[in-house]
Scaffold this active site. Structure first.
Site, short mmCIF file in Angstrom:
data_model
loop_
_atom_site.label_atom_id
_atom_site.label_comp_id
_atom_site.label_asym_id
_atom_site.label_seq_id
_atom_site.Cartn_x
_atom_site.Cartn_y
_atom_site.Cartn_z
N CYS A 1 33.00 -44.87 3.74
CA CYS A 1 32.35 -44.93 5.05
C CYS A 1 33.01 -45.91 6.00
O CYS A 1 32.76 -45.88 7.21
CB CYS A 1 30.87 -45.27 4.89
SG CYS A 1 30.58 -46.69 3.84
N GLU B 1 23.03 -48.92 3.52
CA GLU B 1 24.42 -48.78 3.94
C GLU B 1 24.69 -47.28 4.05
O GLU B 1 24.78 -46.58 3.04
CB GLU B 1 25.38 -49.42 2.94
CG GLU B 1 26.83 -49.36 3.41
CD GLU B 1 27.83 -49.47 2.28
OE1 GLU B 1 28.85 -48.77 2.35
OE2 GLU B 1 27.57 -50.21 1.31
#
Length: 494
Positions: free
Chosen positions: A294, A260
């Site tokens: 993010c 990720e």
């Protein structure tokens, strides 16, 4: 456990003195010392991986009900220690109290509960039988088939600094539920909370070696946790640059990966959008972890006809966002994680100004605190950059701070989609429109692992992960169980 000198490592079910001594964990809000974290040696990381490898056989053969019970008991311990552990999370990360409680420790509890149930999900699925004619391979037969999910083995989990509870819990709990063993390498900025998680698992009765926690500031600590021949898979959350280097190492021995990585989420706002709802969603970039997330909608792509109104509303929204000590009631925006990161975010704001963007709000370093604490801490003003163009670095690169850029468009869906997709990243993007059919039509054209339609909310059973340089693989919900497993087929003749 932590002693008088500092926090010890957790290796093979034992709390051990770190080979590299200790280093200070600094509170981003006032620069005070939260505690002393252990600096593991390369040999200790290797010992942790070896302990995980030795524990894998017995643990992978435990009954799912036993794994579920341990995860549930760990959640009970975390819930019991909720208050002091939330205070520690706030001190380590600089997150406001509500975030530390609800989105850090609270989500940690929820994820252990979810994967206690996940341990009981079926791992076998029967496939349609296949009739084969007689031939070179033998007599005619009916071949049955079974799909079986098997644990991968030893998983190294390298976690991010923005959430030392939700992120590690989202890796460790599903990995354990599937029968894997784990080496956790926490972010160096805030590792103490992850050791509390290890305490909870130990108290819950997790066998020695099933979870090991090794921390350190030195690059070699993470390198050893990735390179070890005992490790079968690496699960990493962090920057794309570091993820690329980890992937190169994994490729040498074909280690499995779950990555990720970075994001530069596009928020596409059409002329018929509910602008107040869009502003509330985009505004989370400023308040949620001070933009250190993010999934944030940091790149606003808005139709020219509502551009001025949206900018005005965002500016007004920002005016009411209190920047300050995360321990003080009413604080919305706390500090970023470190002085180095504060300087990095500020340099991007200055770069945007030099590139021709206009600072509609923010851009100056806030002064926070009273008395001796005044001016301490790593604070960045929530900043809105407008009149941006797609070629600007501040539009293209991940800032990872409370900074939003606004790019106008004049045409229709095609132009909006092209601008949104003009990025190396593709984690989560967003669409705001009063026309549901158009919103879903545009969502399907966006090159992103997730799309929020008129919301920044996430369904925590939906797959999570990125397109392009935003990552490899999917997790969350049952998808996390899939991520930490290998698929085996068993075929037999009937």
């Amino acid at each position: 456990m932590s002693g008088e000198q500092g926090q010890k490592l957790y290796v093979g079910g034992e709390w051990v003195e770190p080979g590299g001594g200790y280093y200070e964990v600094v509170n981003p809000a006032d620069e005070s010392v939260v505690g002393l974290a252990p600096e593991a040696s390369r040999a200790q990381v290797e010992e942790a991986a070896r302990a995980a490898a030795e524990a894998f056989g017995p643990w992978s053969r435990t009954r799912p009900e036993e794994r579920a019970a341990i995860l549930d008991r760990a959640a009970d311990v975390i819930q019991r220690e909720f208050e002091p552990w939330a205070e520690l999370a706030r001190a380590e990360t600089g997150a406001p109290t509500g975030i530390a409680r609800g989105m850090q420790v609270g989500v940690g509890v929820a994820r252990f509960r979810r994967y206690a149930k996940g341990a009981l999900e079926p791992v076998e699925r029967g496939l349609p039988p296949q009739v084969t004619e007689a031939g070179p391979m033998g007599a005619a037969s009916v071949l049955g088939a079974l799909e079986v999910r098997q644990p991968v083995g030893v998983v190294t989990c390298i976690t991010s600094y923005n959430n030392p509870w939700a992120n590690p819990a989202g890796k460790v709990a599903p990995a354990l539920a599937m029968g894997n063993t784990v080496v956790v390498k926490p972010a160096p900025q805030d590792p103490l909370s992850v050791f509390r998680m290890a305490e909870a698992l130990a108290e819950a009765g997790l066998p020695p070696g099933v979870v090991n926690v090794v921390s350190g500031q030195a690059v070699e600590v993470g390198e050893a946790a990735v390179e070890s021949p005992y490790v079968d898979m690496v699960s990493f959350t962090g920057s794309t640059g570091v993820g690329q280097r980890i992937a190169e190492v994994c490729g040498r021995s074909m280690k499995r990966q779950l990555m990720e990585l970075g994001g530069k989420g596009a928020a596409v706002v059409f002329e018929d959008a509910d602008l107040d709802a869009a502003v509330m969603g985009i505004g989370t970039t400023f308040s949620f972890y001070s933009g250190q997330i993010c999934t944030a909608p940091t790149r606003v792509v808005v139709h020219r006809s509502v551009y001025a109104e949206l900018v005005e509303k965002l500016t007004g929204y920002l005016a009411f966002m209190k920047v300050g000590d995360p321990a003080v009631k009413g604080t919305v925006v706390g500090p970023v994680i470190s002085a180095a990161h504060r300087d990095r975010v500020e340099s991007y704001v200055e770069l945007g100004r030099k590139e021709g963007a206009r600072i509609a709000f923010g851009g100056e370093r806030p002064v926070v605190g009273e008395g001796d604490r005044r001016g301490k801490g790593f604070y960045v003003a929530p900043t809105l950059l407008v009149d941006c163009t797609p070629d600007m670095r501040v539009v293209r690169e991940e800032v990872f701070g409370p900074v939003v850029v606004v790019v106008p468009f004049d045409g229709g869906e095609d132009e909006a989609v092209a601008l949104a997709n003009d990025s190396d990243y593709g984690l989560i993007s967003y669409v705001w429109s009063g026309d549901s059919a158009r919103a879903f039509r545009v969502a399907r054209r966006l090159r992103a692992g997730g799309v929020g339609v008129n919301t920044i909310g996430r369904n925590m059973e939906a797959p999570f992960g990125g397109f392009k340089r935003s990552g490899v693989g999917r997790d969350v919900g049952s998808y996390a169980l899939h991520a930490y497993s290998e698929v085996q087929s068993i075929v037999w003749a009937g």
